[in-house]
Design a protein around this motif. Structure first.
Motif, PDB file in Angstrom:
ATOM      1  N   GLU A  38      -0.060  -4.163  14.265  1.00  0.00           N
ATOM      2  CA  GLU A  38      -1.448  -4.477  13.930  1.00  0.00           C
ATOM      3  C   GLU A  38      -2.240  -3.185  13.776  1.00  0.00           C
ATOM      4  O   GLU A  38      -2.024  -2.228  14.511  1.00  0.00           O
ATOM      5  N   VAL A  39      -3.157  -3.194  12.818  1.00  0.00           N
ATOM      6  CA  VAL A  39      -4.123  -2.108  12.671  1.00  0.00           C
ATOM      7  C   VAL A  39      -5.497  -2.743  12.774  1.00  0.00           C
ATOM      8  O   VAL A  39      -5.897  -3.541  11.923  1.00  0.00           O
ATOM      9  N   VAL A  53     -14.721  -2.685   2.173  1.00  0.00           N
ATOM     10  CA  VAL A  53     -13.393  -2.081   2.054  1.00  0.00           C
ATOM     11  C   VAL A  53     -12.478  -2.642   3.138  1.00  0.00           C
ATOM     12  O   VAL A  53     -11.310  -2.978   2.874  1.00  0.00           O
ATOM     13  N   ILE A  54     -12.991  -2.767   4.346  1.00  0.00           N
ATOM     14  CA  ILE A  54     -12.193  -3.322   5.439  1.00  0.00           C
ATOM     15  C   ILE A  54     -11.778  -4.751   5.109  1.00  0.00           C
ATOM     16  O   ILE A  54     -10.632  -5.144   5.339  1.00  0.00           O
ATOM     17  N   ALA A  55     -12.682  -5.538   4.562  1.00  0.00           N
ATOM     18  CA  ALA A  55     -12.365  -6.923   4.194  1.00  0.00           C
ATOM     19  C   ALA A  55     -11.254  -6.965   3.151  1.00  0.00           C
ATOM     20  O   ALA A  55     -10.343  -7.803   3.238  1.00  0.00           O
ATOM     21  N   GLU A  56     -11.298  -6.067   2.187  1.00  0.00           N
ATOM     22  CA  GLU A  56     -10.246  -5.997   1.162  1.00  0.00           C
ATOM     23  C   GLU A  56      -8.896  -5.629   1.784  1.00  0.00           C
ATOM     24  O   GLU A  56      -7.862  -6.201   1.434  1.00  0.00           O
ATOM     25  N   LEU A  57      -8.918  -4.673   2.690  1.00  0.00           N
ATOM     26  CA  LEU A  57      -7.681  -4.254   3.350  1.00  0.00           C
ATOM     27  C   LEU A  57      -7.094  -5.401   4.171  1.00  0.00           C
ATOM     28  O   LEU A  57      -5.878  -5.621   4.170  1.00  0.00           O
ATOM     29  N   ALA A  58      -7.950  -6.140   4.861  1.00  0.00           N
ATOM     30  CA  ALA A  58      -7.488  -7.271   5.676  1.00  0.00           C
ATOM     31  C   ALA A  58      -6.943  -8.398   4.800  1.00  0.00           C
ATOM     32  O   ALA A  58      -5.964  -9.062   5.173  1.00  0.00           O
ATOM     33  N   ALA A  59      -7.556  -8.604   3.637  1.00  0.00           N
ATOM     34  CA  ALA A  59      -7.072  -9.637   2.728  1.00  0.00           C
ATOM     35  C   ALA A  59      -5.707  -9.270   2.142  1.00  0.00           C
ATOM     36  O   ALA A  59      -4.893 -10.145   1.840  1.00  0.00           O
ATOM     37  N   ALA A  60      -5.454  -7.979   2.008  1.00  0.00           N
ATOM     38  CA  ALA A  60      -4.209  -7.512   1.400  1.00  0.00           C
ATOM     39  C   ALA A  60      -3.040  -7.453   2.371  1.00  0.00           C
ATOM     40  O   ALA A  60      -1.883  -7.502   1.948  1.00  0.00           O
ATOM     41  N   ASP A  61      -3.312  -7.337   3.662  1.00  0.00           N
ATOM     42  CA  ASP A  61      -2.232  -7.201   4.636  1.00  0.00           C
ATOM     43  C   ASP A  61      -2.608  -7.925   5.925  1.00  0.00           C
ATOM     44  O   ASP A  61      -3.624  -7.593   6.549  1.00  0.00           O
ATOM     45  N   PRO A  62      -1.822  -8.908   6.346  1.00  0.00           N
ATOM     46  CA  PRO A  62      -2.173  -9.688   7.542  1.00  0.00           C
ATOM     47  C   PRO A  62      -2.131  -8.889   8.836  1.00  0.00           C
ATOM     48  O   PRO A  62      -2.619  -9.355   9.865  1.00  0.00           O
ATOM     49  N   ARG A  63      -1.572  -7.679   8.790  1.00  0.00           N
ATOM     50  CA  ARG A  63      -1.556  -6.843  10.001  1.00  0.00           C
ATOM     51  C   ARG A  63      -2.882  -6.130  10.240  1.00  0.00           C
ATOM     52  O   ARG A  63      -3.098  -5.573  11.309  1.00  0.00           O
ATOM     53  N   VAL A  64      -3.793  -6.186   9.266  1.00  0.00           N
ATOM     54  CA  VAL A  64      -5.097  -5.526   9.394  1.00  0.00           C
ATOM     55  C   VAL A  64      -6.105  -6.526   9.964  1.00  0.00           C
ATOM     56  O   VAL A  64      -6.323  -7.597   9.398  1.00  0.00           O
TER      57      VAL A  64
END
Length: 82
Positions: A38-39, A53-64
């Motif tokens: 997890e990150v 940007v954080i929302a985009e990163l979380a949408a792209a990878d479930p570990r975020v």
């Protein structure tokens, strides 16, 4: 719903008005391999689009996992503890 974790390590990335560099920091943490499960990315009430940007990163990878603070802490400790 709980996120599946593949590894035992959680990396915490804190950010304040650093939308430009945040994707590189998160990618670097994720690229450490299977040990990283997890990150957690904490936005300390940025005004530059960091939360998006954080929302985009979380949408792209479930570990975020995103955390967006509603008030700025004025330091590094509080976001890390969140």
């Amino acid at each position: 719903m709980e996120k599946p974790q593949t590894g035992p390590v959680t990396v915490v990335v804190i950010a304040y008005n650093d939308a430009e560099h945040l994707p590189d920091a998160v990618r670097s943490a994720l690229d450490q391999g299977d040990a990283v499960g997890e990150v957690v990315v904490v936005d300390d009430c940025s005004t530059d689009g960091t939360a998006a940007v954080i929302a985009e990163l979380a949408a792209a990878d479930p570990r975020v996992t995103p955390i967006v603070r509603q008030t700025n802490s004025g330091g590094c400790g509080t976001p890390r503890n969140d």
